[in-house]
Design a protein around this motif. Structure first.
Motif, mmCIF file in Angstrom:
data_model
loop_
_atom_site.group_PDB
_atom_site.id
_atom_site.type_symbol
_atom_site.label_atom_id
_atom_site.label_comp_id
_atom_site.label_asym_id
_atom_site.label_seq_id
_atom_site.Cartn_x
_atom_site.Cartn_y
_atom_site.Cartn_z
ATOM 1 N N VAL A 1 0.837 -1.207 0.000
ATOM 2 C CA VAL A 1 0.000 0.000 0.000
ATOM 3 C C VAL A 1 0.871 1.256 0.000
ATOM 4 C CG1 VAL A 1 -1.719 1.308 1.303
ATOM 5 C CG2 VAL A 1 -1.922 -1.175 1.101
ATOM 6 N N GLY A 2 2.003 1.197 0.722
ATOM 7 C CA GLY A 2 2.910 2.347 0.721
ATOM 8 C C GLY A 2 3.436 2.651 -0.664
ATOM 9 N N LEU A 3 3.820 1.620 -1.393
ATOM 10 C CA LEU A 3 4.281 1.815 -2.774
ATOM 11 C C LEU A 3 3.176 2.399 -3.642
ATOM 12 C CD1 LEU A 3 6.316 -1.474 -3.325
ATOM 13 C CD2 LEU A 3 7.229 0.846 -3.181
ATOM 14 N N LEU A 4 1.938 1.926 -3.450
ATOM 15 C CA LEU A 4 0.814 2.451 -4.228
ATOM 16 C C LEU A 4 0.548 3.920 -3.909
ATOM 17 C CD1 LEU A 4 -1.665 -0.578 -4.055
ATOM 18 C CD2 LEU A 4 -0.248 0.150 -5.988
ATOM 19 N N PHE A 5 0.693 4.297 -2.650
ATOM 20 C CA PHE A 5 0.502 5.698 -2.267
ATOM 21 C C PHE A 5 1.552 6.593 -2.927
ATOM 22 C CE2 PHE A 5 -2.632 4.707 0.941
ATOM 23 C CZ PHE A 5 -3.322 5.899 1.099
ATOM 24 N N VAL A 6 2.815 6.144 -2.889
ATOM 25 C CA VAL A 6 3.876 6.934 -3.513
ATOM 26 C C VAL A 6 3.635 7.045 -5.021
ATOM 27 C CG1 VAL A 6 6.338 7.003 -4.032
ATOM 28 C CG2 VAL A 6 5.564 6.372 -1.736
ATOM 29 N N LEU A 7 3.247 5.930 -5.634
ATOM 30 C CA LEU A 7 2.948 5.940 -7.070
ATOM 31 C C LEU A 7 1.775 6.866 -7.375
ATOM 32 C CD1 LEU A 7 3.510 4.776 -9.864
ATOM 33 C CD2 LEU A 7 1.936 2.907 -9.317
ATOM 34 N N SER A 8 0.760 6.830 -6.514
ATOM 35 C CA SER A 8 -0.397 7.716 -6.685
ATOM 36 C C SER A 8 0.013 9.181 -6.619
ATOM 37 C CB SER A 8 -1.439 7.411 -5.608
ATOM 38 O OG SER A 8 -2.474 8.368 -5.622
ATOM 39 N N GLY A 9 0.914 9.490 -5.672
ATOM 40 C CA GLY A 9 1.386 10.869 -5.574
ATOM 41 C C GLY A 9 2.104 11.313 -6.836
ATOM 42 N N LEU A 10 2.931 10.417 -7.394
ATOM 43 C CA LEU A 10 3.665 10.755 -8.614
ATOM 44 C C LEU A 10 2.726 10.944 -9.803
ATOM 45 C CD1 LEU A 10 6.667 8.259 -8.279
ATOM 46 C CD2 LEU A 10 6.752 10.748 -8.040
ATOM 47 N N VAL A 11 1.794 9.996 -9.972
ATOM 48 C CA VAL A 11 0.884 10.061 -11.123
ATOM 49 C C VAL A 11 -0.036 11.269 -11.027
ATOM 50 C CG1 VAL A 11 -1.025 8.888 -12.282
ATOM 51 C CG2 VAL A 11 0.966 7.581 -11.522
ATOM 52 N N ASN A 12 -0.602 11.492 -9.862
ATOM 53 C CA ASN A 12 -1.563 12.589 -9.721
ATOM 54 C C ASN A 12 -0.898 13.959 -9.752
ATOM 55 O OD1 ASN A 12 -4.416 11.476 -9.241
ATOM 56 N ND2 ASN A 12 -3.166 10.191 -7.914
ATOM 57 N N THR A 13 0.413 13.998 -9.552
ATOM 58 C CA THR A 13 1.125 15.271 -9.742
ATOM 59 C C THR A 13 0.991 15.742 -11.177
ATOM 60 O OG1 THR A 13 2.731 14.666 -8.035
ATOM 61 C CG2 THR A 13 3.382 16.391 -9.566
ATOM 62 N N LEU A 14 0.904 14.807 -12.115
ATOM 63 C CA LEU A 14 0.813 15.139 -13.538
ATOM 64 C C LEU A 14 -0.616 15.433 -13.986
ATOM 65 C CD1 LEU A 14 3.195 12.336 -14.886
ATOM 66 C CD2 LEU A 14 3.780 14.701 -14.294
ATOM 67 N N THR A 15 -1.600 14.979 -13.192
ATOM 68 C CA THR A 15 -2.997 15.134 -13.630
ATOM 69 C C THR A 15 -3.725 16.291 -12.955
ATOM 70 O OG1 THR A 15 -3.813 13.602 -11.933
ATOM 71 C CG2 THR A 15 -3.134 12.656 -14.046
ATOM 72 N N VAL A 16 -3.123 16.895 -11.934
ATOM 73 C CA VAL A 16 -3.787 17.999 -11.226
ATOM 74 C C VAL A 16 -4.080 19.137 -12.210
ATOM 75 C CG1 VAL A 16 -3.472 19.810 -9.495
ATOM 76 C CG2 VAL A 16 -2.808 17.474 -8.965
ATOM 77 N N GLY A 17 -5.319 19.610 -12.157
ATOM 78 C CA GLY A 17 -5.713 20.723 -13.031
ATOM 79 C C GLY A 17 -6.121 20.294 -14.420
ATOM 80 N N THR A 18 -6.178 18.989 -14.673
ATOM 81 C CA THR A 18 -6.590 18.491 -15.990
ATOM 82 C C THR A 18 -7.872 17.676 -15.854
ATOM 83 O OG1 THR A 18 -5.396 16.378 -15.851
ATOM 84 C CG2 THR A 18 -4.143 18.304 -16.582
ATOM 85 N N GLU A 19 -8.454 17.312 -16.992
ATOM 86 C CA GLU A 19 -9.663 16.502 -16.976
ATOM 87 C C GLU A 19 -9.390 15.062 -16.552
ATOM 88 O OE1 GLU A 19 -11.462 16.764 -20.774
ATOM 89 O OE2 GLU A 19 -12.023 18.876 -20.559
#
Length: 203
Positions: free
Chosen positions: A73-91
């Motif tokens: 779960v920790g790895l998934l959280f870190v991955l989520s943070g990385l991926v969502n950094t690129l999607t913030v403010g987009t559709e």
């Protein structure tokens, strides 16, 4: 530690999810509403609830299960943070992430990784550790803590005497095949302590 931390973080996620679900947030809103200082929508609330239940369930199951689950779960959280950094403010921001969510993902992810790995990834694990892999260790390494127990000092002395007798028998050419076999293992080591341990483990 593994079980308590997994249950605590899982409980926090469940509370966050329930607070979001009770507010009737839109399922796929890219903007979201503020819940406990984080942006959330219906999908994020559902995912948080599922992850929280998994962590709490692992905590109730066992320490090793809580440790493994925390690492994943920790790895998934870190991955989520990385991926969502690129999607913030987009559709594509289907989880309605904002900057606090990204920081939260990284912090919780790293915390879960540290706690999950604590006492598990090490070269000096105790004999009774559930994460010890005996097949990857030499018999001498496994016996070392045992031979140092006060109650087994007599066994250590007996092993030393047996080894000395076998060495003497080999030098005088009356050693038994069994003694010669065990001495062949002993002679692979140099220090007296290692040779004694090799003698015991070769039995």
């Amino acid at each position: 530690m593994h079980r308590i931390s997994a249950a605590a973080i899982g409980g926090l996620l469940i509370v966050f999810a329930l607070m979001g679900l009770t507010r009737g947030l839109a399922l796929l809103s890219t903007h979201g509403s503020w819940v406990m200082g984080l942006s959330s929508n219906g999908l994020l609330s559902i995912l948080s609830l599922l992850v929280g239940l998994v962590l709490v369930g692992a905590a109730f199951h066992s320490g090793p299960m809580a440790s493994s689950t925390s690492i994943v779960v920790g790895l998934l959280f870190v991955l989520s943070g990385l991926v969502n950094t690129l999607t913030v403010g987009t559709e594509m921001n289907v989880l309605a992430f904002r900057l606090p969510n990204i920081v939260f993902s990284f912090v919780v992810g790293v915390l879960l990784l540290i706690v999950g790995c604590y006492g598990r990834i090490s070269g000096g694990l105790p004999v009774d550790s559930p994460y010890r892999h005996p097949l990857r260790e030499t018999p001498g390494d496994v016996l070392a803590p045992v031979m140092e127990l006060p109650g087994l000092r007599l066994l250590t002395r007996a092993a030393t005497e047996q080894l000395a007798e076998a060495e003497r028998a080999a030098a005088l050419h009356y050693a038994t095949p069994e003694q010669l076999r065990r001495l062949a293992v002993v002679h692979l080591h140099r220090s007296a302590e290692d040779r004694r341990r090799a003698w015991v483990s070769s039995e």
